[in-house]
Enzyme design. Structure first.
Site, PDB file in Angstrom:
ATOM      1  N   SER A   1      47.364  25.660 -29.054  1.00  0.00           N
ATOM      2  CA  SER A   1      46.916  24.693 -28.052  1.00  0.00           C
ATOM      3  C   SER A   1      48.134  23.875 -27.637  1.00  0.00           C
ATOM      4  CB  SER A   1      45.793  23.820 -28.627  1.00  0.00           C
ATOM      5  OG  SER A   1      45.370  22.844 -27.708  1.00  0.00           O
TER       6      SER A   1
ATOM      7  N   TYR B   1      45.368  22.105 -17.131  1.00  0.00           N
ATOM      8  CA  TYR B   1      46.035  22.647 -18.322  1.00  0.00           C
ATOM      9  C   TYR B   1      45.478  21.989 -19.589  1.00  0.00           C
ATOM     10  CZ  TYR B   1      49.628  23.616 -21.800  1.00  0.00           C
ATOM     11  OH  TYR B   1      50.289  23.996 -22.940  1.00  0.00           O
TER      12      TYR B   1
ATOM     13  N   LYS C   1      43.435  23.554 -22.920  1.00  0.00           N
ATOM     14  CA  LYS C   1      43.882  23.373 -24.296  1.00  0.00           C
ATOM     15  C   LYS C   1      42.879  22.569 -25.125  1.00  0.00           C
ATOM     16  CE  LYS C   1      47.577  25.835 -23.987  1.00  0.00           C
ATOM     17  NZ  LYS C   1      47.632  27.129 -24.705  1.00  0.00           N
TER      18      LYS C   1
END
Length: 279
Positions: A135, A150, A154
């Site tokens: 992650s 993004y 994650k």
């Protein structure tokens, strides 16, 4: 030197994945590694008898299943899986199209899920194994203008890893979410960091962040990927593997700040927010 354990690493032709693969091979582990371009991967890593380079489309369950099968056929088992493949996305939520956003999720989230589904039958058969999902500190703290999509991918990786760990623990399998800070890899290069096709001038903070990451932070990140790889290997070899593995002093600092912010918000509104049950 030989280590009888077998690793399967995705996104291994560059960045942390490549560094990790080289480190594992030097330690004598058997390693299968994937890339979209197997020639680039083979060239970057070199030729080793204990290395299996694989061309894999992580968006295709069939491609992933074939690669996992080839790994088991060659090495006989599958002990450690590292879902490392992914790319960055820097753009305001309003700027990024549905297609741009979904593509980031496809690679960063659903690609890893495809791998997890295909490796678990072997791990369940062995009643052992350890899955590492890469992650980011951006998967724990989303306070980064321009990284909303993004970070969302994650955060998803962190969330499903927590559930995965609970699901597979009774089967003798472990799961760890790795949350690095800034490491000096190719992550901020143009081929690894996507930007909006249709930027909006109003988002000055996002443009400033984009310029800083592309021009100032790139190639100046404080983290050493060699040392990050050493930590991941140490966790794999440990009997006391963490569920959350933060990497880098910057990741620790940002995580502690997020925890403090959450605790402050909880305490500020506790009296009202907890008076919600039926009387």
């Amino acid at each position: 030197m030989e280590n009888k354990k077998v690793w399967f690493v995705t996104g291994a032709s560059k960045g942390l994945g490549l560094t990790l693969v080289k480190k594992l091979l030097s330690k004598g582990y058997d390693v299968a590694a994937t890339s979209r371009n197997v020639e680039d991967l083979s060239k970057a890593v070199g030729s080793f008898s204990n290395f299996l380079p694989l061309s894999v489309d992580l968006m295709s369950e069939e491609s992933v299943e074939k690669a996992v099968g080839q790994t088991i056929s060659k090495f006989g088992q599958l002990d450690f899986v590292v879902n490392n493949a992914g790319y960055g996305m820097l753009g305001a939520l309003e700027e990024l199209s549905d297609q741009e956003s979904r593509q980031n999720f496809d690679v960063n989230v659903f690609g890893s899920l495809n791998v997890i589904r295909k490796v678990l039958p072997q791990m369940r058969k062995q009643q052992s194994g350890h899955i590492f999902n890469i992650s980011s500190i951006g998967g724990f703290s989303g306070n980064f203008p321009g990284f909303g999509i993004y970070c969302a991918t994650k955060f998803a990786v962190a969330g499903f890893t927590e559930s995965l760990a609970a699901e597979v623990k009774p089967l003798g399998i472990k799961a760890t979410v790795v949350e690095p800070g800034y490491f000096r890899t190719s992550f901020l290069n143009p081929d690894s960091l996507a930007v909006p096709k249709n930027p909006i001038d109003a988002y000055k903070e996002v443009r400033d962040s984009q310029a800083a990451h592309q021009n100032d932070i790139n190639n100046q990140q404080p983290g050493d990927p060699e040392k990050a790889s050493d930590v991941i290997i140490s966790v794999a070899e440990s009997n006391n593997a963490p569920l959350h593995l933060f990497l880098g002093p910057d990741a620790y600092e940002l995580a502690n700040a997020k925890i403090a912010d959450v605790q402050r918000d909880m305490e500020s509104w506790k009296a009202l927010a907890t008076a919600t049950n039926f009387s």
